[in-house]
Design a protein around this motif. Structure first.
Motif, PDB file in Angstrom:
ATOM      1  N   ALA A 173      -4.141   0.158  38.345  1.00  0.00           N
ATOM      2  CA  ALA A 173      -2.965   0.052  37.329  1.00  0.00           C
ATOM      3  C   ALA A 173      -2.135  -0.776  37.913  1.00  0.00           C
ATOM      4  O   ALA A 173      -1.382  -1.709  37.187  1.00  0.00           O
ATOM      5  CB  ALA A 173      -2.475   1.344  36.555  1.00  0.00           C
ATOM      6  N   PHE A 174      -1.338  -0.397  39.157  1.00  0.00           N
ATOM      7  CA  PHE A 174      -0.270  -1.064  39.734  1.00  0.00           C
ATOM      8  C   PHE A 174      -0.596  -2.669  40.031  1.00  0.00           C
ATOM      9  O   PHE A 174       0.038  -3.479  39.595  1.00  0.00           O
ATOM     10  CB  PHE A 174       0.194  -0.509  40.994  1.00  0.00           C
ATOM     11  CG  PHE A 174       0.936  -1.057  41.859  1.00  0.00           C
ATOM     12  CD1 PHE A 174       2.504  -0.907  41.534  1.00  0.00           C
ATOM     13  CD2 PHE A 174       0.627  -2.049  43.177  1.00  0.00           C
ATOM     14  CE1 PHE A 174       3.471  -1.703  42.359  1.00  0.00           C
ATOM     15  CE2 PHE A 174       1.628  -2.445  43.613  1.00  0.00           C
ATOM     16  CZ  PHE A 174       3.001  -2.492  43.324  1.00  0.00           C
ATOM     17  N   TYR A 175      -1.819  -2.809  40.618  1.00  0.00           N
ATOM     18  CA  TYR A 175      -2.237  -4.361  40.972  1.00  0.00           C
ATOM     19  C   TYR A 175      -2.649  -5.092  39.631  1.00  0.00           C
ATOM     20  O   TYR A 175      -2.236  -6.207  39.461  1.00  0.00           O
ATOM     21  CB  TYR A 175      -3.221  -4.441  41.958  1.00  0.00           C
ATOM     22  CG  TYR A 175      -2.763  -4.037  43.357  1.00  0.00           C
ATOM     23  CD1 TYR A 175      -1.901  -4.815  44.081  1.00  0.00           C
ATOM     24  CD2 TYR A 175      -2.999  -2.722  43.820  1.00  0.00           C
ATOM     25  CE1 TYR A 175      -1.318  -4.514  45.160  1.00  0.00           C
ATOM     26  CE2 TYR A 175      -2.535  -2.481  45.025  1.00  0.00           C
ATOM     27  CZ  TYR A 175      -1.939  -3.454  45.678  1.00  0.00           C
ATOM     28  OH  TYR A 175      -1.103  -2.975  47.027  1.00  0.00           O
ATOM     29  N   ASP A 187      -5.403   6.726  45.590  1.00  0.00           N
ATOM     30  CA  ASP A 187      -5.353   7.296  44.382  1.00  0.00           C
ATOM     31  C   ASP A 187      -5.560   5.729  43.592  1.00  0.00           C
ATOM     32  O   ASP A 187      -5.002   5.000  43.223  1.00  0.00           O
ATOM     33  CB  ASP A 187      -3.971   7.489  43.998  1.00  0.00           C
ATOM     34  CG  ASP A 187      -3.994   7.852  42.488  1.00  0.00           C
ATOM     35  OD1 ASP A 187      -4.804   7.458  41.641  1.00  0.00           O
ATOM     36  OD2 ASP A 187      -3.095   8.551  41.902  1.00  0.00           O
ATOM     37  N   LEU A 188      -7.303   5.567  43.611  1.00  0.00           N
ATOM     38  CA  LEU A 188      -7.599   4.294  43.081  1.00  0.00           C
ATOM     39  C   LEU A 188      -7.364   4.080  41.755  1.00  0.00           C
ATOM     40  O   LEU A 188      -6.639   2.787  41.334  1.00  0.00           O
ATOM     41  CB  LEU A 188      -9.436   4.318  43.097  1.00  0.00           C
ATOM     42  CG  LEU A 188     -10.143   3.053  42.840  1.00  0.00           C
ATOM     43  CD1 LEU A 188      -9.773   1.951  43.699  1.00  0.00           C
ATOM     44  CD2 LEU A 188     -11.383   3.330  42.741  1.00  0.00           C
ATOM     45  N   THR A 195       1.073  -4.052  36.598  1.00  0.00           N
ATOM     46  CA  THR A 195       2.396  -4.213  37.081  1.00  0.00           C
ATOM     47  C   THR A 195       2.334  -5.547  37.604  1.00  0.00           C
ATOM     48  O   THR A 195       3.567  -6.536  37.159  1.00  0.00           O
ATOM     49  CB  THR A 195       2.944  -3.349  38.465  1.00  0.00           C
ATOM     50  OG1 THR A 195       2.873  -2.045  37.837  1.00  0.00           O
ATOM     51  CG2 THR A 195       4.335  -3.716  38.919  1.00  0.00           C
ATOM     52  N   PHE A 196       1.409  -6.117  38.347  1.00  0.00           N
ATOM     53  CA  PHE A 196       1.425  -7.559  38.820  1.00  0.00           C
ATOM     54  C   PHE A 196       0.633  -8.698  37.998  1.00  0.00           C
ATOM     55  O   PHE A 196       0.706  -9.593  38.070  1.00  0.00           O
ATOM     56  CB  PHE A 196       0.624  -7.752  40.111  1.00  0.00           C
ATOM     57  CG  PHE A 196       1.456  -7.222  41.397  1.00  0.00           C
ATOM     58  CD1 PHE A 196       2.496  -8.199  41.752  1.00  0.00           C
ATOM     59  CD2 PHE A 196       1.601  -5.756  41.862  1.00  0.00           C
ATOM     60  CE1 PHE A 196       3.355  -7.973  42.867  1.00  0.00           C
ATOM     61  CE2 PHE A 196       2.271  -5.585  42.765  1.00  0.00           C
ATOM     62  CZ  PHE A 196       3.186  -6.530  43.426  1.00  0.00           C
ATOM     63  N   GLY A 197      -0.062  -7.861  37.122  1.00  0.00           N
ATOM     64  CA  GLY A 197      -0.931  -8.466  35.974  1.00  0.00           C
ATOM     65  C   GLY A 197      -2.124  -9.447  36.805  1.00  0.00           C
ATOM     66  O   GLY A 197      -2.488 -10.551  36.290  1.00  0.00           O
ATOM     67  N   LEU A 198      -2.620  -8.878  37.754  1.00  0.00           N
ATOM     68  CA  LEU A 198      -3.601  -9.553  38.589  1.00  0.00           C
ATOM     69  C   LEU A 198      -5.063  -9.393  37.841  1.00  0.00           C
ATOM     70  O   LEU A 198      -5.203  -8.283  37.069  1.00  0.00           O
ATOM     71  CB  LEU A 198      -3.968  -8.769  39.811  1.00  0.00           C
ATOM     72  CG  LEU A 198      -2.563  -9.052  40.792  1.00  0.00           C
ATOM     73  CD1 LEU A 198      -2.764  -8.388  42.248  1.00  0.00           C
ATOM     74  CD2 LEU A 198      -2.203 -10.744  40.974  1.00  0.00           C
ATOM     75  N   ASN A 199      -5.971 -10.388  37.795  1.00  0.00           N
ATOM     76  CA  ASN A 199      -7.118 -10.397  37.119  1.00  0.00           C
ATOM     77  C   ASN A 199      -7.903  -9.583  38.198  1.00  0.00           C
ATOM     78  O   ASN A 199      -8.197  -9.794  39.302  1.00  0.00           O
ATOM     79  CB  ASN A 199      -7.620 -11.677  37.053  1.00  0.00           C
ATOM     80  CG  ASN A 199      -6.866 -12.474  35.746  1.00  0.00           C
ATOM     81  OD1 ASN A 199      -6.504 -11.745  34.885  1.00  0.00           O
ATOM     82  ND2 ASN A 199      -6.759 -13.684  36.141  1.00  0.00           N
ATOM     83  N   GLU A 200      -8.978  -8.752  37.504  1.00  0.00           N
ATOM     84  CA  GLU A 200     -10.037  -7.884  38.207  1.00  0.00           C
ATOM     85  C   GLU A 200     -11.067  -8.705  38.506  1.00  0.00           C
ATOM     86  O   GLU A 200     -11.591  -9.456  37.402  1.00  0.00           O
ATOM     87  CB  GLU A 200     -10.270  -6.844  37.448  1.00  0.00           C
ATOM     88  CG  GLU A 200      -9.596  -5.372  38.099  1.00  0.00           C
ATOM     89  CD  GLU A 200     -10.280  -4.248  37.836  1.00  0.00           C
ATOM     90  OE1 GLU A 200     -11.515  -3.855  37.479  1.00  0.00           O
ATOM     91  OE2 GLU A 200      -9.488  -3.250  36.958  1.00  0.00           O
ATOM     92  N   LEU A 223       8.052  -3.928  48.624  1.00  0.00           N
ATOM     93  CA  LEU A 223       8.059  -2.774  47.828  1.00  0.00           C
ATOM     94  C   LEU A 223       6.708  -2.023  48.256  1.00  0.00           C
ATOM     95  O   LEU A 223       5.972  -2.566  49.072  1.00  0.00           O
ATOM     96  CB  LEU A 223       7.724  -3.225  46.465  1.00  0.00           C
ATOM     97  CG  LEU A 223       6.556  -4.165  45.973  1.00  0.00           C
ATOM     98  CD1 LEU A 223       6.133  -3.936  44.775  1.00  0.00           C
ATOM     99  CD2 LEU A 223       7.124  -5.616  46.056  1.00  0.00           C
ATOM    100  N   LEU A 224       6.301  -0.842  47.533  1.00  0.00           N
ATOM    101  CA  LEU A 224       5.260  -0.149  48.293  1.00  0.00           C
ATOM    102  C   LEU A 224       4.498   0.064  46.946  1.00  0.00           C
ATOM    103  O   LEU A 224       4.712   0.213  46.047  1.00  0.00           O
ATOM    104  CB  LEU A 224       5.638   1.323  48.658  1.00  0.00           C
ATOM    105  CG  LEU A 224       6.444   1.548  49.993  1.00  0.00           C
ATOM    106  CD1 LEU A 224       6.765   3.019  50.051  1.00  0.00           C
ATOM    107  CD2 LEU A 224       5.875   0.836  51.043  1.00  0.00           C
ATOM    108  N   ASP A 225       3.148  -0.018  47.083  1.00  0.00           N
ATOM    109  CA  ASP A 225       2.062   0.261  46.013  1.00  0.00           C
ATOM    110  C   ASP A 225       2.125   1.851  46.043  1.00  0.00           C
ATOM    111  O   ASP A 225       2.690   2.501  46.835  1.00  0.00           O
ATOM    112  CB  ASP A 225       0.669  -0.321  46.163  1.00  0.00           C
ATOM    113  CG  ASP A 225      -0.131   0.301  47.408  1.00  0.00           C
ATOM    114  OD1 ASP A 225       0.344   1.368  47.746  1.00  0.00           O
ATOM    115  OD2 ASP A 225      -1.200  -0.335  47.510  1.00  0.00           O
ATOM    116  N   PRO A 226       1.351   2.325  44.980  1.00  0.00           N
ATOM    117  CA  PRO A 226       1.501   3.687  44.551  1.00  0.00           C
ATOM    118  C   PRO A 226       0.931   4.539  45.744  1.00  0.00           C
ATOM    119  O   PRO A 226       1.015   5.873  45.697  1.00  0.00           O
ATOM    120  CB  PRO A 226       0.811   3.994  43.353  1.00  0.00           C
ATOM    121  CG  PRO A 226       0.638   2.564  42.856  1.00  0.00           C
ATOM    122  CD  PRO A 226       0.854   1.807  43.719  1.00  0.00           C
ATOM    123  N   CYS A 227       0.334   3.900  46.817  1.00  0.00           N
ATOM    124  CA  CYS A 227      -0.400   4.666  47.805  1.00  0.00           C
ATOM    125  C   CYS A 227       0.394   4.461  48.995  1.00  0.00           C
ATOM    126  O   CYS A 227      -0.321   4.816  50.105  1.00  0.00           O
ATOM    127  CB  CYS A 227      -2.003   4.150  47.940  1.00  0.00           C
ATOM    128  SG  CYS A 227      -2.970   4.579  46.409  1.00  0.00           S
TER     129      CYS A 227
END
Length: 141
Positions: free
Chosen positions: A20-22, A14-15, A25-30, A119-123
């Motif tokens: 959204a999670f990374y 689920d891309l 939730t984590f606030g990571l830069n794309e 923890l687990l990511d949404p996938c």
């Protein structure tokens, strides 16, 4: 010796949810992205989420016992500085994250004592974040 950034590409079924999670939730830069994948700055490392059908380990993770907990395998993560780890644990709690293993101190009073959380990511990809008060204990026996 300075560490080189690693590159890790993981499957996500689920891309949009993983993005959204990374990102949120984590606030990571794309970084770069396409319709099938997204790069993230994962604490100075390159994490790429790739759209892919659900894998068996995402369906149900295997576990191994470690310090009285069932640790999911496979998993990945990063070793943070102690204050970074505490801040991340607080951020994740504030986002109502469901932990596989709640943040705690593992191997207390032993060589390699460390803070850890899973923890687990949404996938269904398992992540571990850890910290050492003394980074020289990273590979302690």
């Amino acid at each position: 010796m300075a560490l080189s950034p690693f590159h890790l590409a993981i499957p996500v079924h689920d891309l949009p949810a993983a993005r959204a999670f990374y990102g949120e939730t984590f606030g990571l830069n794309e970084g770069r992205s396409s319709e099938q994948w997204v790069d993230f700055d994962f604490f100075g490392h390159q994490l790429v989420i790739h759209e892919h059908p659900k894998t068996p380990s995402q369906e149900k993770a295997h576990t191994n016992p470690v310090d009285g907990h069932d640790v999911p395998v496979p998993h990945f993560g990063v070793v943070l500085e102690w204050a970074q780890w505490e801040a991340l644990a607080e951020r994740l709690r504030a986002c109502d994250t469901e932990f596989v293993i709640e943040p705690y101190i593992r191997f207390q009073g032993e060589p390699g004592e460390q803070a850890t959380m899973f923890l687990l990511d949404p996938c269904g990809n398992a992540l571990e974040f850890k910290a050492f008060r003394d980074i020289d204990q990273l590979f302690a026996k």
